[in-house]
Design a protein around this motif. Sequence first.
Motif: not given
Length: 208
Positions: A132-135, A199-203
């Motif tokens: 995942r990526l993380v903001l 934060g916020l994570s996303l694929t």
Amino acid sequence: MSACSTCAYPSHTQFASPELIGAIVSGRFDRAQDPAWRTSGAATAQEYARWCGHLCGATCLRMALGDEAPSLFELRDGALKFGAYTVDVDGEIHGMIYAPAAAYLREVHGVDAQVHRELTTGGIGELLDAGRLVLASVHYSIRRPDEPAPGRGGHLVLVTARTPDGAGFHFHNPSGTDAATRTAALPVERFGAYFAGRGLSLTPAAGA
């Protein structure tokens, strides 16, 4: 701070002219005079100037969505519709707000997104290991990592990977003042000095 030579995600800035970011954030240059403002997708230079300082989160989304991502202000418009940005009666802009931003990503862009109201640097590493990526919410002064961190949070960067030795994070900073601070890496401990624990994570976007 060292640059990431193998980053798979485009590096974008919340200000239209990367070479002017240092002067803009220091107040030495009027952002309404940015000669590249049209590339942001803003309707007018005034709209660009009003909003660009608030769009670190939208810039992170644009990077995470890959090369086919909409323009910065198209993303701003979509986020506004979902309530990820709000404007109060006095005209003050607030956001990015994580929960509606996650809903926007899921419903419009088909991206799995998850809000993390309590997140450690170890948790960031686990999310990265899961693909995942993380903001991550950090202090904007992360662009000056050799100086003491004056606070935590208030700005968003996109954390893309661990460093090869596993001891640091690669990240893209929408308001980095030069190439080395826009596509950068810091040891986990140093990154943590700026990190607000949320934060916020996303694929990743398909094909990114």
